[in-house]
Design a protein around this motif. Structure first.
Motif, PDB file in Angstrom:
ATOM      1  N   SER A 214      -7.099  -4.404   5.847  1.00  0.00           N
ATOM      2  CA  SER A 214      -7.232  -3.731   4.552  1.00  0.00           C
ATOM      3  C   SER A 214      -7.824  -2.337   4.734  1.00  0.00           C
ATOM      4  O   SER A 214      -7.583  -1.432   3.937  1.00  0.00           O
TER       5      SER A 214
ATOM      6  N   SER B 215      -1.993 -10.592  16.855  1.00  0.00           N
ATOM      7  CA  SER B 215      -2.029  -9.722  15.659  1.00  0.00           C
ATOM      8  C   SER B 215      -0.640  -9.609  15.027  1.00  0.00           C
ATOM      9  O   SER B 215      -0.515  -9.566  13.800  1.00  0.00           O
TER      10      SER B 215
ATOM     11  N   LEU C 244       0.105  -9.199  -2.986  1.00  0.00           N
ATOM     12  CA  LEU C 244      -1.223  -8.672  -3.343  1.00  0.00           C
ATOM     13  C   LEU C 244      -1.151  -7.162  -3.587  1.00  0.00           C
ATOM     14  O   LEU C 244      -1.680  -6.648  -4.583  1.00  0.00           O
ATOM     15  N   ASP C 245      -0.479  -6.484  -2.693  1.00  0.00           N
ATOM     16  CA  ASP C 245      -0.316  -5.028  -2.789  1.00  0.00           C
ATOM     17  C   ASP C 245       0.351  -4.661  -4.135  1.00  0.00           C
ATOM     18  O   ASP C 245      -0.145  -3.809  -4.879  1.00  0.00           O
TER      19      ASP C 245
ATOM     20  N   VAL D 213      -2.061  -5.364  -7.091  1.00  0.00           N
ATOM     21  CA  VAL D 213      -3.133  -4.371  -7.202  1.00  0.00           C
ATOM     22  C   VAL D 213      -2.574  -3.062  -7.762  1.00  0.00           C
ATOM     23  O   VAL D 213      -3.154  -2.461  -8.671  1.00  0.00           O
TER      24      VAL D 213
ATOM     25  N   VAL E  26      -4.162   4.782   2.787  1.00  0.00           N
ATOM     26  CA  VAL E  26      -3.250   5.149   1.691  1.00  0.00           C
ATOM     27  C   VAL E  26      -4.036   5.235   0.381  1.00  0.00           C
ATOM     28  O   VAL E  26      -3.884   6.172  -0.409  1.00  0.00           O
ATOM     29  N   LEU E  27      -4.891   4.240   0.182  1.00  0.00           N
ATOM     30  CA  LEU E  27      -5.677   4.197  -1.055  1.00  0.00           C
ATOM     31  C   LEU E  27      -6.660   5.370  -1.114  1.00  0.00           C
ATOM     32  O   LEU E  27      -6.904   5.935  -2.182  1.00  0.00           O
TER      33      LEU E  27
ATOM     34  N   GLN F 136     -13.321  -5.330  -3.960  1.00  0.00           N
ATOM     35  CA  GLN F 136     -13.715  -5.095  -2.570  1.00  0.00           C
ATOM     36  C   GLN F 136     -15.138  -5.608  -2.313  1.00  0.00           C
ATOM     37  O   GLN F 136     -15.405  -6.207  -1.271  1.00  0.00           O
TER      38      GLN F 136
ATOM     39  N   TRP G  93      -7.915   0.763  14.205  1.00  0.00           N
ATOM     40  CA  TRP G  93      -7.176  -0.500  14.031  1.00  0.00           C
ATOM     41  C   TRP G  93      -6.708  -1.013  15.389  1.00  0.00           C
ATOM     42  O   TRP G  93      -6.856  -2.193  15.701  1.00  0.00           O
TER      43      TRP G  93
ATOM     44  N   PHE H 221      -6.856 -13.985   2.404  1.00  0.00           N
ATOM     45  CA  PHE H 221      -5.977 -13.366   1.409  1.00  0.00           C
ATOM     46  C   PHE H 221      -6.078 -14.078   0.061  1.00  0.00           C
ATOM     47  O   PHE H 221      -6.109 -13.426  -0.988  1.00  0.00           O
TER      48      PHE H 221
ATOM     49  N   LEU I 152      -7.096  -0.429   7.354  1.00  0.00           N
ATOM     50  CA  LEU I 152      -5.939   0.377   7.789  1.00  0.00           C
ATOM     51  C   LEU I 152      -5.112   0.811   6.570  1.00  0.00           C
ATOM     52  O   LEU I 152      -4.816   1.990   6.387  1.00  0.00           O
ATOM     53  N   GLY I 153      -4.763  -0.155   5.738  1.00  0.00           N
ATOM     54  CA  GLY I 153      -4.018   0.164   4.516  1.00  0.00           C
ATOM     55  C   GLY I 153      -4.834   1.034   3.574  1.00  0.00           C
ATOM     56  O   GLY I 153      -4.296   1.795   2.768  1.00  0.00           O
TER      57      GLY I 153
ATOM     58  N   TYR J  67      -9.410 -10.202  10.593  1.00  0.00           N
ATOM     59  CA  TYR J  67      -8.106  -9.514  10.618  1.00  0.00           C
ATOM     60  C   TYR J  67      -7.774  -8.961   9.221  1.00  0.00           C
ATOM     61  O   TYR J  67      -7.324  -7.820   9.079  1.00  0.00           O
ATOM     62  N   VAL J  68      -8.019  -9.764   8.195  1.00  0.00           N
ATOM     63  CA  VAL J  68      -7.689  -9.324   6.831  1.00  0.00           C
ATOM     64  C   VAL J  68      -8.591  -8.156   6.409  1.00  0.00           C
ATOM     65  O   VAL J  68      -8.114  -7.163   5.839  1.00  0.00           O
TER      66      VAL J  68
END
Ligand code: HEM
Length: 202
Positions: free
Chosen positions: A118, A11, A25-26, A29, A124-125, A48, A155, A183, A120-121, A113-114
């Motif tokens: 996403s 990982s 990408l972040d 977006v 924040v969103l 998504q 995660w 990605f 996990l991230g 994994y991706v």
């Protein structure tokens, strides 16, 4: 004299191999200002949806099911569809999903994994969607809501399974390749949906 050996987990390797792609990408977006309005956020939901439709076959993949016991409940496509419905959008019209049921296990792990990263991230969103658009776990931002165990623990349980998967050394490159392709696929959906000009989102 002492010797140091640093063991980098699968990982961690994936994170390093895709760091700059994620970063770009972040930025792309966020530059699209997806929290400016519910209509803007709907376009992100459509990204998504397209990605999760692409990967839907992963959640019934026998090799992955054997490694990740809670795989089925990690599937988010249905929740994204409800988020779209909450915000009055139709489902993006289809194309052939990028992943099919015969995908080889190492590549499948990279794609997953991706998707899981996403999520996990996505914590924040979720906060931004809540604070700026008054969306929540039962309306419009269902698919970004944290798991009951907490996003970080959820995660860690995924990366533990990913890191423990028994693969031959020669298969490691395929895991990275799967993640890179995933990605790129997300990026192409971003370019389709997140353009600067307002568009109808039916
Ligand atoms: C839909 C597109 C996205 C995908 C596919 C994606 C993918 C990922 C992946 C794979 C990871 C895990 C990295 C690791 O190995 O630790 C991650 C983490 C993260 N992502 Fe994204 N990401 C996306 C969009 C975003 C956006 C727009 C943001 C903007 C804030 C973001 C913020 C983060 C953060 C903050 C983390 C780390 C969370 C933590 O360590 O607690 N991501 N994302």
């Amino acid at each position: 004299m002492s010797t140091h050996s640093t063991v980098v987990s699968r990982s961690q390797q994936l994170k390093a191999a895709t760091h700059s792609t994620h970063d770009s990408l972040d930025k792309r977006v966020m530059a699209a200002d997806i929290f400016a309005s519910r209509d803007s956020f709907t376009r992100f939901l459509r990204v998504q949806y397209r990605f999760h439709r692409d990967i839907d076959a992963l959640y019934s993949h026998h090799g992955l099911l054997a490694l990740i016991p809670d795989l089925a409940e990690r599937r988010r496509l249905a929740r994204i569809a409800l988020d779209l419905q909450d915000l009055g959008s139709g489902i993006p019209t289809g194309s052939t999903p990028a992943v099919d049921a015969n995908i080889a296990l190492p590549d499948a792990l990279g794609w997953l994994y991706v998707a899981e990263g996403s999520n996990l991230g996505g914590a924040v969103l979720f906060k931004l969607a809540r604070d700026r658009l008054q969306l929540h776990a039962d309306f419009g931002a269902r698919h970004l809501a944290a798991h009951a165990d907490g996003a970080a623990q959820h995660w860690r349980s995924f990366t533990a399974a990913l890191d423990a998967a028994p693969l031959a050394a020669a298969q490691e490159a395929s895991v990275v390749e799967g993640a890179r392709t995933a990605f790129q696929t997300v990026r192409s959906h971003v370019e389709t949906e997140l353009h600067a000009d307002p568009v109808a989102v039916t």
